[in-house]
Design a protein around this motif. Structure first.
Motif, mmCIF file in Angstrom:
data_model
loop_
_atom_site.group_PDB
_atom_site.id
_atom_site.type_symbol
_atom_site.label_atom_id
_atom_site.label_comp_id
_atom_site.label_asym_id
_atom_site.label_seq_id
_atom_site.Cartn_x
_atom_site.Cartn_y
_atom_site.Cartn_z
ATOM 1 N N ASN A 158 0.883 -1.181 0.047
ATOM 2 C CA ASN A 158 -0.178 -0.099 0.134
ATOM 3 C C ASN A 158 0.857 1.236 -0.081
ATOM 4 N N ILE A 159 0.418 2.148 -0.798
ATOM 5 C CA ILE A 159 1.068 3.383 -1.023
ATOM 6 C C ILE A 159 0.001 4.674 -0.646
ATOM 7 N N THR A 160 0.323 5.586 0.092
ATOM 8 C CA THR A 160 -0.460 6.625 0.436
ATOM 9 C C THR A 160 0.436 7.856 -0.165
ATOM 10 N N ILE A 161 -0.104 8.459 -1.203
ATOM 11 C CA ILE A 161 0.809 9.554 -1.875
ATOM 12 C C ILE A 161 0.575 10.728 -1.233
ATOM 13 N N GLY A 162 1.693 11.499 -0.676
ATOM 14 C CA GLY A 162 1.482 12.660 -0.263
ATOM 15 C C GLY A 162 1.390 13.846 -1.179
ATOM 16 N N SER A 163 2.673 14.186 -1.893
ATOM 17 C CA SER A 163 2.807 15.501 -2.517
ATOM 18 C C SER A 163 3.708 14.968 -3.925
ATOM 19 N N LEU A 164 3.178 15.368 -5.053
ATOM 20 C CA LEU A 164 3.706 15.312 -6.233
ATOM 21 C C LEU A 164 4.226 16.526 -6.882
ATOM 22 N N LYS A 165 4.489 17.433 -6.074
ATOM 23 C CA LYS A 165 4.899 18.794 -6.631
ATOM 24 C C LYS A 165 6.346 18.592 -6.983
ATOM 25 N N ASP A 166 6.857 19.604 -7.971
ATOM 26 C CA ASP A 166 8.137 19.588 -8.167
ATOM 27 C C ASP A 166 8.932 19.873 -7.082
ATOM 28 N N GLY A 167 9.957 19.345 -6.927
ATOM 29 C CA GLY A 167 10.915 19.552 -5.623
ATOM 30 C C GLY A 167 10.429 18.858 -4.390
ATOM 31 N N ASP A 168 9.321 18.471 -4.274
ATOM 32 C CA ASP A 168 8.506 17.909 -3.171
ATOM 33 C C ASP A 168 7.784 16.737 -3.390
ATOM 34 N N LYS A 169 8.273 15.830 -4.031
ATOM 35 C CA LYS A 169 7.612 14.489 -4.379
ATOM 36 C C LYS A 169 7.985 13.485 -3.138
ATOM 37 N N LYS A 170 6.865 13.519 -2.255
ATOM 38 C CA LYS A 170 7.004 12.510 -1.344
ATOM 39 C C LYS A 170 5.309 11.439 -1.012
ATOM 40 N N VAL A 171 5.898 10.257 -0.518
ATOM 41 C CA VAL A 171 4.896 9.350 -0.108
ATOM 42 C C VAL A 171 4.648 9.539 1.299
ATOM 43 N N THR A 172 3.242 9.714 1.775
ATOM 44 C CA THR A 172 3.055 9.865 3.050
ATOM 45 C C THR A 172 3.145 8.518 3.873
ATOM 46 N N GLU A 173 2.821 7.468 2.978
ATOM 47 C CA GLU A 173 3.271 5.921 3.688
ATOM 48 C C GLU A 173 3.543 5.009 2.651
ATOM 49 N N LEU A 174 4.236 3.947 2.967
ATOM 50 C CA LEU A 174 4.362 2.793 2.223
ATOM 51 C C LEU A 174 4.327 1.637 3.212
ATOM 52 N N SER A 175 3.714 0.568 2.783
ATOM 53 C CA SER A 175 3.537 -0.784 3.703
ATOM 54 C C SER A 175 3.275 -1.911 2.870
ATOM 55 N N PHE A 176 3.988 -2.935 3.362
ATOM 56 C CA PHE A 176 3.972 -4.161 2.558
ATOM 57 C C PHE A 176 4.514 -5.206 3.481
ATOM 58 N N ASN A 177 3.958 -6.509 3.124
ATOM 59 C CA ASN A 177 4.522 -7.709 4.041
ATOM 60 C C ASN A 177 5.365 -8.607 3.278
ATOM 61 N N MET A 178 6.577 -8.901 3.922
ATOM 62 C CA MET A 178 7.414 -9.898 3.361
ATOM 63 C C MET A 178 7.521 -11.235 3.845
ATOM 64 N N THR A 179 7.598 -12.054 3.023
ATOM 65 C CA THR A 179 7.466 -13.579 3.345
ATOM 66 C C THR A 179 8.765 -14.382 3.043
ATOM 67 N N GLY A 180 9.190 -15.233 3.987
ATOM 68 C CA GLY A 180 10.497 -15.841 3.835
ATOM 69 C C GLY A 180 10.066 -16.993 2.668
ATOM 70 N N VAL A 181 11.031 -17.262 1.815
ATOM 71 C CA VAL A 181 11.072 -18.222 0.741
ATOM 72 C C VAL A 181 11.214 -19.480 1.276
ATOM 73 N N ASN A 182 12.046 -19.712 2.124
ATOM 74 C CA ASN A 182 12.640 -21.154 2.692
ATOM 75 C C ASN A 182 12.006 -21.339 4.115
ATOM 76 N N PRO A 183 11.635 -22.533 4.361
ATOM 77 C CA PRO A 183 11.029 -22.757 5.903
ATOM 78 C C PRO A 183 12.178 -22.543 7.022
ATOM 79 N N ILE A 184 11.513 -22.118 8.059
ATOM 80 C CA ILE A 184 12.482 -22.038 9.369
ATOM 81 C C ILE A 184 12.475 -23.420 9.786
#
Length: 126
Positions: free
Chosen positions: A100-126
């Motif tokens: 998920n991405i919440t876009i903050g500002s896309l103005k020239d000189g101030d391009k920011k994302v308010t929040e970036l989130s995601f889940n990462m899952t291991g490929v190999n078992p523990i």
């Protein structure tokens, strides 16, 4: 600006906010179930580690760098502290569902994302 030692594919990426979540997921055989009386019959197959990444107020250029590593579901190496192993490790992970991405500002000189989130899952078992 927080720069990090958070490594994906050996490359330093934007540091997640404090409180990186850790979890694990166990997969079971198809016949694992509960009877009508509530008694469970579960046969575990394997367990993988999972992390939840969340960062706020990130420059778009940093988000782009991360998305090029995770967005297409391919595996990537992640340097992480494994709670299961109790040590720093580098293992393969993937982002299998959505981010998920919440876009903050896309103005020239101030391009920011308010929040970036995601889940990462291991490929190999523990």
């Amino acid at each position: 600006m927080a720069q990090s030692r958070f490594l994906m594919n050996g490359e330093s990426v934007w540091q997640p906010d404090s409180g990186l979540t850790y979890g694990f997921e166990t997969k079971y055989t198809k016949d694992s179930d509960r009877t009508q009386s509530g008694k469970g019959h579960f046969t575990p197959l394997f367990t993988v580690e999972q992390y939840g990444y969340k960062a706020t107020n990130i420059p778009v250029s940093e988000v782009t760098k991360i998305l090029k590593i995770i967005a297409k579901g391919k595996k990537f190496s992640l340097k992480h502290f494994s709670m299961y192993h109790g040590e720093w490790r580098t293992d393969d992970f993937y982002v299998g569902k959505s981010g998920n991405i919440t876009i903050g500002s896309l103005k020239d000189g101030d391009k920011k994302v308010t929040e970036l989130s995601f889940n990462m899952t291991g490929v190999n078992p523990i």
